[in-house]
Scaffold this active site. Sequence first.
Site, short mmCIF file in Angstrom:
data_model
loop_
_atom_site.label_atom_id
_atom_site.label_comp_id
_atom_site.label_asym_id
_atom_site.label_seq_id
_atom_site.Cartn_x
_atom_site.Cartn_y
_atom_site.Cartn_z
N HIS A 1 0.80 -1.22 0.00
CA HIS A 1 0.00 0.00 0.00
C HIS A 1 0.84 1.27 0.00
O HIS A 1 0.76 2.12 0.86
CB HIS A 1 -1.14 0.00 1.02
CG HIS A 1 -0.83 -0.18 2.48
ND1 HIS A 1 0.16 0.50 3.12
CD2 HIS A 1 -1.43 -0.95 3.42
CE1 HIS A 1 0.16 0.17 4.39
NE2 HIS A 1 -0.78 -0.71 4.60
N TYR B 1 9.87 -0.56 8.02
CA TYR B 1 8.47 -0.89 8.34
C TYR B 1 7.95 0.05 9.44
O TYR B 1 6.87 0.62 9.33
CB TYR B 1 8.44 -2.35 8.80
CG TYR B 1 7.09 -2.91 9.15
CD1 TYR B 1 6.38 -3.69 8.23
CD2 TYR B 1 6.52 -2.71 10.40
CE1 TYR B 1 5.16 -4.22 8.55
CE2 TYR B 1 5.30 -3.24 10.72
CZ TYR B 1 4.61 -4.00 9.80
OH TYR B 1 3.40 -4.53 10.13
FE1 FEO Z 1 -2.15 -3.40 9.35
FE2 FEO Z 1 -0.14 -5.97 8.16
O1 FEO Z 1 -1.68 -4.88 8.28
#
Ligand code: FEO
Length: 399
Positions: free
Chosen positions: A24, A197
């Site tokens: 995303h 991340y």
């Molecule tokens: Fe908030 Fe890995 O989805």
Amino acid sequence: MTKIELATGVYWVGAIDWNLRDFHGYTTPRGGTYNAYLIVDDKIALVDTVKHGFADEMLGRIREIIDPVKIDYVISNHVEMDHSGSLSDIMGIVPNAEVICTEKGKEGLIRHFRGKWNFRAVKTGDELKLGNKTLSFITAPMLHWPDNMFTYLKEDKILLSNDGFGQHLASSFRFDEDVCSLTGYDCDIVMDEAAKYYANILMPFGGVILKKIEEIQKLGIEIKMIAPSHGMIWTDPGKIINAYLQWAKGESKQKVLVIYDTMWNSTETMANDILRGVSDSGVEVSLFHLRKTEWSEIVKEVLESKAILIGSPTLNNGMFPTVGGFLTYLMGLRPRNKLWATFGSYGWAGGAVKAVNEKLKSGGYESVESIEVIFRPDEQDIEKCYALGQKIASMVKAS
Ligand code: FEO
């Protein structure tokens, strides 16, 4: 398929997305994984499912261990579809299994799947006995959505943390220590992906993360392993917990970032002069052109740096579109404890630096100094930029 066992009766049954290159909006050059865990006792629980399209891979791994019709409980730690996308596939096999999640999770799953499943909403402290094994639930709102929770395996001391402590990294290995010891990769690859991340997904929630870690410490639970739903399983939980504490507090390296775009190289010249000033002061500095480096990579550098200098040429009396887009993304991630400075150039009417400063202000940040030059920087401008680099370097050293 080889069974991957974290502890007796606790299996990894997730899926590896080797071709994932964008999650995303942020790039995942090393791919990703959707981890799911099967806990086999008198009763059987599946913790998280996998992204839609990967259900067969997960079911294949489950079938190596048990017949999926034997699953009694499906624990949904998070509604987002990279973890719940295959829930309907599982519920098609075990329609009477209990779906255990938070109240918010239940709302989200009902909205998404319109499923009339047998839900049980849980909160921190609620437990589920499977036989000899006990699952204990800890709600974790905003890690990463309001519905999130952790599942703690009491007897095995394993924390199934879903998005928390994850990394996007496809590998044939499942444990952090194996990536380090069995591959030719740099050992820091797992931590590097964990930082990227955190920066791109969890950075806005630093305050929540600090409170959650404190709450878990107060619960007095021992954690021998952290098994997130993305990437490698942490066999040394202290390493990633300490990194999260640092990032959440906004602690960074003595490092400066110069981030810019340029039309006719004037802003780029300024960027390089600023860089020289920082570098000559003995402080680490990196430079990123916004059309030459992918933004999620730059955001990881922001997480780790103390000072950020933003440069933009003027276009239509405002900042360059890439600078505006990047700042919109960055402000949304709410980086903490940074020093900011701005610079830029214009041809016949200014506006870029003012627009960048206003954008920073809208996020609650203030530029400590701004330089704007007309046309090409002359000798005086070059000196000013160099001096700005030196000033920022000394502020970073003093911080
Ligand atoms: Fe908030 Fe890995 O989805």
